[in-house]
Design a protein around this motif. Structure first.
Motif, short mmCIF file in Angstrom:
data_model
loop_
_atom_site.label_atom_id
_atom_site.label_comp_id
_atom_site.label_asym_id
_atom_site.label_seq_id
_atom_site.Cartn_x
_atom_site.Cartn_y
_atom_site.Cartn_z
N ALA A 45 5.98 -0.91 -0.54
CA ALA A 45 5.32 0.09 -1.38
C ALA A 45 6.24 0.47 -2.54
O ALA A 45 7.40 0.82 -2.35
CB ALA A 45 4.98 1.33 -0.55
N GLU A 82 0.07 4.96 6.64
CA GLU A 82 1.47 4.52 6.67
C GLU A 82 1.75 3.63 5.46
O GLU A 82 1.05 2.65 5.22
CB GLU A 82 1.73 3.74 7.97
CG GLU A 82 3.17 3.36 8.19
CD GLU A 82 4.05 4.56 8.55
OE1 GLU A 82 5.28 4.45 8.37
OE2 GLU A 82 3.51 5.58 9.00
N PRO A 83 2.77 3.96 4.65
CA PRO A 83 3.08 3.11 3.50
C PRO A 83 3.60 1.75 3.95
O PRO A 83 4.20 1.62 5.01
CB PRO A 83 4.14 3.90 2.75
CG PRO A 83 4.78 4.76 3.78
CD PRO A 83 3.70 5.11 4.76
N GLN A 126 0.84 -1.21 0.00
CA GLN A 126 0.00 0.00 0.00
C GLN A 126 0.87 1.25 0.00
O GLN A 126 1.92 1.30 0.64
CB GLN A 126 -0.96 0.00 1.20
CG GLN A 126 -0.29 0.09 2.55
CD GLN A 126 -1.31 0.02 3.69
OE1 GLN A 126 -2.50 -0.15 3.47
NE2 GLN A 126 -0.83 0.15 4.92
N ARG A 127 0.41 2.29 -0.72
CA ARG A 127 1.22 3.49 -0.98
C ARG A 127 1.25 4.48 0.18
O ARG A 127 2.09 5.36 0.21
CB ARG A 127 0.67 4.20 -2.21
CG ARG A 127 0.90 3.44 -3.51
CD ARG A 127 2.34 3.57 -3.94
NE ARG A 127 2.57 3.02 -5.27
CZ ARG A 127 3.72 3.12 -5.90
NH1 ARG A 127 4.73 3.75 -5.33
NH2 ARG A 127 3.88 2.58 -7.09
N GLY A 128 0.33 4.39 1.09
CA GLY A 128 0.29 5.37 2.18
C GLY A 128 -0.40 6.64 1.77
O GLY A 128 0.03 7.75 2.15
N ILE A 129 -1.46 6.53 0.97
CA ILE A 129 -2.21 7.70 0.51
C ILE A 129 -3.09 8.22 1.64
O ILE A 129 -3.54 7.47 2.50
CB ILE A 129 -3.04 7.33 -0.72
CG1 ILE A 129 -2.12 6.82 -1.85
CG2 ILE A 129 -3.87 8.50 -1.21
CD1 ILE A 129 -2.86 6.26 -3.04
N ASN A 130 -3.32 9.53 1.62
CA ASN A 130 -4.19 10.20 2.60
C ASN A 130 -3.71 9.99 4.04
O ASN A 130 -4.50 9.73 4.96
CB ASN A 130 -5.64 9.71 2.47
CG ASN A 130 -6.24 10.02 1.11
OD1 ASN A 130 -5.92 11.04 0.51
ND2 ASN A 130 -7.08 9.12 0.60
#
Length: 546
Positions: free
Chosen positions: A314, A309-310, A302-306
């Protein structure tokens, strides 16, 4: 920071510039190297984190592989027997069919047993006749021969020679008063030694045609042998009233995909069938194992958008590729099982978060309509709508999954599969054998029950469990994606550590250079100050002399 071996500057220069030269040197060196050091140390930390996450990913893939292997080996078919007289066991689920039969065991298969009891004066070292011995049974393709010569012409030597023959077991027993030689064959009349073989053994034991059992005679029976034979027997049984004979009490050719064991004389009712409960249990385990890997990959990439935590992986292309491949495998049609099979047909749906869920109502309906659907999940198999064909392939190099057109013309002795010509031969039983040596069907072997022209289809289906297991193997192999990625990360880490060493060398060089430069500056300033002080002293003396 590298250590400065020689401190040529004082903390505060009192005789020179008065500057904190040591602190100034440190500040200048840090200003020139701190950015590069911080970036490299961050790269080392990130690489170590990725290596750790890759290790966890390898473990998760290994768990998926072992889970798929276990699930594929677990039987969803349930077989039962109403009594202990007969046992039934599923051995090959891909070929097993439903069984419902009453089996009455009339008699069990037994072994031929030959016993030779010797006079009490006979010992293990007593000499027997030297000869070339040839033994045979109805089941053997050719006779088995051995030599009794001066090196082994004893009861012990004969026993050892007999035990070298497959299908024969020999033992020497001490009865308390003398020795006995016991020779046993395998079960069934066709595995019993013939009369010529028995006579050959008696001849080695110095028994002539005129020998009288139990009577010691120097010419006819010098060892005083008493011989006995218990004849071999075939198993005899009735299957739903039909007479069946087998040479063994354990056989796998009565019901396809099942092993039958006869334990005692008596009657048993045998049954075997797929049950939705057992298939559902396997599906549940399948979904749990697949979802565990998908869940780990989703969180790790997961990218850690919004503000989230990435994940530790990522942006990692390899991890993202594995996640995409798992999704593709579980969403694409499963071919080679007749019509293409989709998981949605069986009630397996993909939730919004990517996990697989089971719609139990749809699942029960699907299995009721087609009990064989579970095979697409768990059982890799070859098949054809023509039951007169026996189909197999290479386990280490299977063909491409799919359904292929087979055409065989007996008049011209030609055959094609998927449009490709097949080689044609005849096996030891006289059956026509067709083999594919090219294309997507390479490795498929088709044995015809009758030598007649035909047009039909042949299929090979790789189960979803085996697809995931093979994909896991490809990832974990020495040249697999995970191994290559871990090697690349190790190389990156080594490069970053080398960069840190280079930065340390640079710090040492800069520190030494600044020390020398500031040392020279201090020397000049000190010299100027001393000159000034000398001139001031001269001026003071000159003024005082006035």
């Amino acid at each position: 920071m590298a250590e400065i071996k020689t401190d040529v500057l004082s903390t505060v220069s009192s005789s020179g510039s008065g500057l904190q030269l040591k602190s100034l040197t440190s500040s200048l060196v840090e200003a020139e190297t701190s950015g590069e050091r911080t970036l490299t140390e961050r790269q080392i930390t990130d690489t170590n984190t990725t290596i750790s996450a890759m290790g966890q990913l390898s473990q998760q893939v290994g768990l998926l592989k072992s889970s798929m292997a276990s699930i594929a080996e677990t039987a969803s078919r349930t077989s039962t027997s109403s009594s202990d007289e007969v046992s039934i066991e599923v051995t090959e689920e891909s070929t097993a069919t439903d069984v419902s039969a009453v089996v009455e065991v009339l008699n069990l298969a037994s072994k031929q047993s030959l016993s030779f009891i010797f006079d009490t004066s006979v010992t293990l070292s007593t000499e027997i006749n030297q000869a070339s011995v040839s033994l045979n049974t109805e089941a053997w393709d050719s006779a088995a021969s051995f030599e009794i010569d001066s090196d082994n012409a004893t009861l012990t030597g004969l026993t050892e020679a007999l035990n070298e023959i497959d299908g024969i077991n020999a033992s020497l027993l001490y009865t308390g008063t003398g020795y006995a030689l016991i020779i046993k064959s395998e079960e069934g009349t066709e595995n019993a030694l013939d009369d010529v073989s028995i006579d050959a053994i008696k001849s080695v034991l110095q028994m002539t045609d005129s020998a009288v059992d139990g009577t010691m005679d120097a010419e006819e029976n010098p060892l005083g042998v008493t011989s006995n034979e218990t004849e071999a027997q075939n198993a005899s049984l009735l299957v739903d009233g039909i007479s069946v004979v087998r040479s063994s009490n354990v056989f796998e050719d009565l019901f396809a995909g099942h092993k039958i064991t006869l334990n005692a004389v008596g009657t048993s009712t045998l049954s075997s069938s797929d049950t939705s409960a057992s298939v559902k249990d396997r599906v549940t385990k399948f979904l749990a194992a697949t979802n565990e890997l998908k869940s780990y990959l989703s969180k790790a990439t997961q990218r850690g958008i919004n503000g989230a935590e990435p994940g530790p992986l990522a942006g990692d292309v390899a991890a993202k590729s594995i996640l995409d491949s798992i999704r593709n495998i579980t969403t694409q049609p499963i071919t080679g099982f007749g019509d293409d099979v989709y998981l949605a047909q069986i009630g397996i749906m993909t939730a919004q978060d990517g996990t697989l869920t089971l719609n139990e109502e749809r699942f029960a309906e699907a299995l009721a309509e087609n009990p064989d659907l579970g095979g697409a999940l768990f059982t890799t198999t070859y098949g054809s709508p023509n039951s007169d064909l026996s189909i197999s392939g290479l386990s280490f190099a299977p063909p491409q999954a799919g359904t292929y057109d087979l055409v065989y013309d007996s008049s011209t002795a030609t055959a094609t599969l998927d449009g490709q010509s097949l080689t044609i031969s005849t096996n030891s039983n006289g059956n026509v054998v067709l083999r594919s040596n090219d294309g997507d069907t390479e490795g498929i072997t088709i044995t015809l029950g009758t030598d007649e022209s035909l047009t039909t289809t042949v299929r090979y289906g790789q189960s979803l469990a085996d697809q995931l297991q093979d994909y896991s193997d490809s990832l974990l192999g020495t040249s697999g994606l995970l191994a290559r990625r871990e090697t690349a990360l190790d190389e990156d880490l080594l490069e970053f550590e080398t960069q840190i060493e280079d930065i340390d060398s640079k710090v040492a060089q800069l520190t030494e250079r600044y020390n020398i430069q500031f040392g020279r500056m201090e020397a000049v300033i000190s010299s100027l100050k001393r000159t000034g002080e000398y001139m001031q002293s001269m001026m003071d003396s000159w003024i005082a002399s006035k």
